[in-house]
Write an enzyme that holds these catalytic residues in place. Structure first.
Site, PDB file in Angstrom:
ATOM      1  N   ASP A  78       0.813  -1.209   0.000  1.00 20.64           N
ATOM      2  CA  ASP A  78       0.000   0.000   0.000  1.00 20.64           C
ATOM      3  C   ASP A  78       0.851   1.266   0.000  1.00 20.64           C
ATOM      4  OD1 ASP A  78      -2.182  -1.626   0.013  1.00 20.64           O
ATOM      5  OD2 ASP A  78      -3.145  -0.708   1.743  1.00 20.64           O
ATOM      6  N   CYS A 119       1.391  -8.329   4.699  1.00 21.15           N
ATOM      7  CA  CYS A 119       1.015  -6.923   4.597  1.00 21.15           C
ATOM      8  C   CYS A 119      -0.426  -6.733   4.135  1.00 21.15           C
ATOM      9  CB  CYS A 119       1.982  -6.190   3.665  1.00 21.15           C
ATOM     10  SG  CYS A 119       3.636  -6.042   4.380  1.00 21.15           S
ATOM     11  N   ASP A 120      -0.976  -5.660   4.630  1.00 21.15           N
ATOM     12  CA  ASP A 120      -2.211  -5.025   4.198  1.00 21.15           C
ATOM     13  C   ASP A 120      -3.312  -5.982   3.764  1.00 21.15           C
ATOM     14  OD1 ASP A 120      -1.248  -2.501   4.896  1.00 21.15           O
ATOM     15  OD2 ASP A 120      -0.014  -2.459   3.106  1.00 21.15           O
ATOM     16  N   LYS A 121      -3.623  -6.077   2.460  1.00 23.26           N
ATOM     17  CA  LYS A 121      -4.817  -6.821   2.034  1.00 23.26           C
ATOM     18  C   LYS A 121      -4.576  -8.325   1.932  1.00 23.26           C
ATOM     19  CE  LYS A 121      -6.197  -2.745   1.899  1.00 23.26           C
ATOM     20  NZ  LYS A 121      -4.911  -2.244   2.358  1.00 23.26           N
ATOM     21  N   GLU A 442      -6.771   4.182   0.128  1.00 19.83           N
ATOM     22  CA  GLU A 442      -6.214   4.760   1.346  1.00 19.83           C
ATOM     23  C   GLU A 442      -5.611   6.104   0.984  1.00 19.83           C
ATOM     24  OE1 GLU A 442      -4.801   1.203   4.343  1.00 19.83           O
ATOM     25  OE2 GLU A 442      -3.299   2.336   3.263  1.00 19.83           O
ATOM     26  N   SER A 468      -5.157   5.407   5.954  1.00 16.77           N
ATOM     27  CA  SER A 468      -4.172   4.405   6.329  1.00 16.77           C
ATOM     28  C   SER A 468      -4.175   4.181   7.831  1.00 16.77           C
ATOM     29  CB  SER A 468      -2.784   4.865   5.878  1.00 16.77           C
ATOM     30  OG  SER A 468      -1.770   4.138   6.515  1.00 16.77           O
TER      31      SER A 468
END
Length: 556
Positions: A78, A119-121, A442, A468
């Site tokens: 991201d 990470c993230d998604k 984000e 974020s």
């Protein structure tokens, strides 16, 4: 075993021939087959080292008598996708990650799965797949990055984003920013504050799908490799016991995760991902549940960007289990929930401890009496909106300002950089929701620039998109219904009076009903911003942020 479908019997001789072509021995095919979903790539700092983590997992599987078979998934950073078209594809990648794990586990009927995100998604995408597939499964992340050091103080990725705003505001030189960007992210791992990736990895422990330490053991520590080997071993125990994700990630487990989220002030994105994960298991997590738990659970761990601590500090202070141990003193944790160890949470908590009360405060001395996130509603967000309450200074908990309306992140960012946003402005960034973005970007850049210019306590940022996990200040996201669906945020005009009250959890536009109805009648739905490819299809299928931005039920 499930894997017998692809390896047993005379009719599977061709299948065994193909496995033989890859070097598998007949003895290996006799053992339980464990799929290893590895999201390693050379595009994400948190994933650059996952091949080593995967190797440790496979070693553990073999030690326990199984045969690992590795496959890959996609992954987006991201931070690198931020502030350009790439961010439109980030949230949508969550569904692709989930689908990719599903299709592999259906095409190859594994006896069990080990999921390796960081990470993230990728983390919520893999958790969604775990509940959707409901076969014995364990999640092992790549671990958090260490904090960087700059001029004798700890820094992280958000320091660099805010540095951009400081340069724009004349508070930092470009030369200083150049030095900062070289040391803020010192190596492998998920960015070191309690941003989305680390929030979700920590919550995997509370949900029970990750082993104790999964969220906090640093990526560079040997303990991360040992944990990966243990995960490989434990998945064989899950297969033997037939212990599945839906046995572990129950409604009570999700309530535990929300409680922990409130206690450590996690990313506002958790209110998007947890409902989406639960949805795959047939569990409803309305925003009202987040609000209910937020009222009961105090904020006892103050992590970057809202506070001074990083993941390595939490690890040394007792980790997620230290937080749960403290919360359990007032029965804020359900200790009957299971973990992938096969044990009940209450048994695991017996050996947990808080070793640094400066990092994990006792319940009788919290940072804040109520949890880190708050759900707002009102005339601007009838279906709800999310704010990271503990990232807002209390003097800004009641805000009244004039709307400054922008129809994209780029427009808003340019205005902030150019110094056109002033004290008392309520910056509205709309048409950035799941459908309108598409992809609900984000928006760390505008929030960080605003903070860098010293306006984060004097202005508000309001969007139907996302902020974020690295955001601080009066930033309100997930405004639902979104502008592209004809929500009230679509009808705001420059100069409208906007009021935000974090005590009473309200967000309102002070325009009379007759005027709002007039604006609604005059409104025309905008053309899609992306007209072909995956995100064009995504925009047609995705639902509101208030429901986790999951896809519509195909039967409806």
């Amino acid at each position: 075993m499930r894997s017998d479908k692809m390896k047993k019997g005379i009719e599977k001789a061709p299948h065994r021939s193909l496995f033989s072509a890859m070097g598998y021995l007949p003895d290996e095919l006799e053992r339980p087959i464990i799929g290893v979903a590895n999201s390693a790539n050379e595009l994400i700092p948190g994933h650059i080292h996952l091949h080593r983590v995967s190797q440790a997992v496979k070693d553990g599987i073999r030690l326990a008598g199984g045969t690992p078979m590795e496959f890959s998934t996609i992954g987006i950073c991201d931070g690198i996708a931020m502030n350009h078209e790439g961010m439109k594809y980030s949230l949508g990648s969550r569904e692709l990650v989930c689908d990719s794990v599903e299709v592999m586990a259906k095409a190859y009927p594994f006896d069990g799965l080990v999921l390796i995100p960081n990470c993230d998604k990728i983390i919520p995408g893999m958790m969604m797949a775990a509940l959707r597939l409901n076969i014995p499964c364990i999640l092992i992340s790549g671990g958090p990055m260490l904090a960087g050091r700059f001029k004798g103080r700890p820094v992280d990725l958000i320091s660099v984003f805010e540095g951009v705003g400081k340069v724009a505001g004349g508070l930092m030189s470009e030369e200083e920013l150049g030095l900062l960007e070289q040391c803020a992210c010192p190596g492998q791992g998920s960015c070191s504050g309690m941003f989305t990736a680390n929030s979700m990895n920590c919550l995997s422990e509370a949900l029970g799908i990750g082993l104790p330490g999964n969220g906090t053991i640093p990526a560079v520590h040997a303990g991360r490799i040992r944990l990966a080997k243990t995960a490989g071993q434990k998945v064989l125990e899950l297969v033997e016991k037939n212990l599945k994700p839906r046995d572990i990630m129950t409604l009570d487990a999700f309530k535990n995760a929300i409680a922990v989220d409130m206690a450590f002030g996690g990313s506002s994105n958790t209110a998007l991902h947890l409902p989406a994960i639960a949805h795959e298991g047939g569990i409803s997590l309305p925003l009202s549940l987040f609000d209910e738990i937020s009222e009961k659970v105090p904020h006892i761990c103050n992590m970057s960007p809202a506070g001074p601590h990083h993941l390595e500090d939490l690890f040394e202070a007792g980790g997620v289990y230290g937080i749960m141990k403290e919360l359990s003193k007032k029965n804020l944790i359900n200790k009957k929930c299971l973990n992938v160890t096969g044990e009940k949470l209450g048994d695991l908590l017996k050996t947990a401890a808080v070793t640094n009360p400066e990092v994990i405060h006792p319940l009788n001395a919290p940072y804040h009496e109520k949890g880190g996130l708050a759900v707002l509603s009102g005339s601007l967000a009838p279906q709800g909106a999310i704010v990271k309450r503990i990232g807002v200074q209390e003097k800004a908990w009641h805000f009244v300002g004039k709307a400054r309306v922008f129809n994209s992140e780029e427009e808003a960012g340019a205005a902030i950089m150019a110094g056109k946003i002033k004290e008392g402005d309520a910056v509205i960034i709309r048409y950035e929701g799941p459908k309108g973005g598409p992809g609900m970007r984000e928006m760390l850049t505008p929030t960080s620039i605003l903070a860098g210019r010293g306006l984060d306590t004097q202005c508000a940022l309001i969007t139907d998109g996302r902020f974020s996990g690295g955001t601080r200040g009066l930033c309100i996201g997930h405004v639902s219904p979104e502008a592209a669906e004809g929500g009230p945020v679509a009808f705001v005009k420059n100069g409208d009076r906007i009021e935000i009250d974090l005590v009473n959890k309200r967000i309102d536009i002070h325009v009379n009903k007759a005027e709002m109805e007039k604006r609604k009648r005059a409104w025309k739905k905008p053309q899609p911003k992306i007209k072909e490819g995956y995100m064009a299809r995504y925009a047609k299928m995705v639902t509101s942020a208030a429901t986790g931005a999951v896809f519509k039920d195909p039967d409806n």
